[in-house]
Design a protein around this motif. Sequence first.
Motif, mmCIF file in Angstrom:
data_model
loop_
_atom_site.group_PDB
_atom_site.id
_atom_site.type_symbol
_atom_site.label_atom_id
_atom_site.label_comp_id
_atom_site.label_asym_id
_atom_site.label_seq_id
_atom_site.Cartn_x
_atom_site.Cartn_y
_atom_site.Cartn_z
ATOM 1 N N ASN A 240 -0.567 -0.765 -4.515
ATOM 2 C CA ASN A 240 -1.526 0.177 -4.719
ATOM 3 C C ASN A 240 -0.964 1.562 -5.016
ATOM 4 O O ASN A 240 -0.501 1.923 -4.065
ATOM 5 C CB ASN A 240 -2.451 0.117 -3.609
ATOM 6 N N HIS B 179 -2.525 3.941 -6.729
ATOM 7 C CA HIS B 179 -3.624 5.143 -7.223
ATOM 8 C C HIS B 179 -3.098 6.235 -6.377
ATOM 9 O O HIS B 179 -2.675 5.981 -4.919
ATOM 10 C CB HIS B 179 -4.822 4.492 -6.744
ATOM 11 N N HIS C 110 -8.009 4.734 -4.323
ATOM 12 C CA HIS C 110 -6.687 4.384 -3.472
ATOM 13 C C HIS C 110 -7.529 3.846 -2.202
ATOM 14 O O HIS C 110 -7.091 2.900 -1.823
ATOM 15 C CB HIS C 110 -5.964 5.707 -2.962
ATOM 16 N N SER D 278 -7.516 -0.034 -0.482
ATOM 17 C CA SER D 278 -6.902 -0.105 0.512
ATOM 18 C C SER D 278 -7.554 -0.924 1.934
ATOM 19 O O SER D 278 -6.873 -1.324 2.673
ATOM 20 C CB SER D 278 -6.410 1.246 1.233
ATOM 21 N N GLN E 249 0.781 -1.224 0.000
ATOM 22 C CA GLN E 249 -0.109 -0.006 0.122
ATOM 23 C C GLN E 249 0.875 1.130 0.005
ATOM 24 O O GLN E 249 1.460 1.850 0.968
ATOM 25 C CB GLN E 249 -0.945 0.141 1.179
ATOM 26 N N THR F 288 -3.353 9.121 -3.583
ATOM 27 C CA THR F 288 -4.160 9.236 -2.427
ATOM 28 C C THR F 288 -5.527 10.062 -2.596
ATOM 29 O O THR F 288 -6.377 9.932 -2.037
ATOM 30 C CB THR F 288 -3.395 9.794 -1.063
ATOM 31 N N ASN G 225 1.332 5.650 -0.563
ATOM 32 C CA ASN G 225 0.436 6.598 -0.227
ATOM 33 C C ASN G 225 1.101 7.863 -0.930
ATOM 34 O O ASN G 225 1.608 8.815 -0.397
ATOM 35 C CB ASN G 225 0.424 6.816 1.051
#
Length: 192
Positions: free
Chosen positions: A173, A175, A182, A186, A126, A177, A128
């Motif tokens: 991930n 994408h 996203h 998540s 994940q 934030t 950010n």
Amino acid sequence: MSSHCTWCGTDPLYVAYHDEEWGVPEHDPRALWEKLVLDGFQAGLSWITILRKREDFREEFDQFDPEKIAKWDQARIEKALQNPGIVRHRGKIEATVKGARLFLEIERDEGFAPWLWSFVGGAPIQNNFSDMSQVPASTPESIAMSKALKKRGFNFCGPVIVYAFMQATGMVNDHMTGCPRHAELSRPSIAG
């Protein structure tokens, strides 16, 4: 106000790909192999070019059935080279046939999906990132996967191609934030 990742622009095909597919954890071995093949075909081109040709690729490549493609001979490769609907690159088509055989070996011995997912510890990483400039072109995980694929005999799978593959198949991930996807991707029920 949140907005979608900017890389998909406004092309409806690209937006749908972003909204429905990109970054969704994929565990189906055949689907993973198809995406790896298509990312290899993308080398030197834009992803939207491949996306626009994806249905033609699927038709020409027997719906990316590795059992069928592994049996392709030179005549079948020549037939594919005549199809204007795909990227007609002999090296990439031959690499797909070779890759189908390698896929079958890995699938038989340890499972293609579990093997690929092992490079991210079995669950999506994940990230950010709030701006596209923060997204790396490759990571230690994509470098490791690239080396392992090449060691097995795959082609067109450098660390940058592999990182794009990892992003697309939800192994990471990436994408932004500010993008609604996203947060959606998540959630533990999606991520695992």
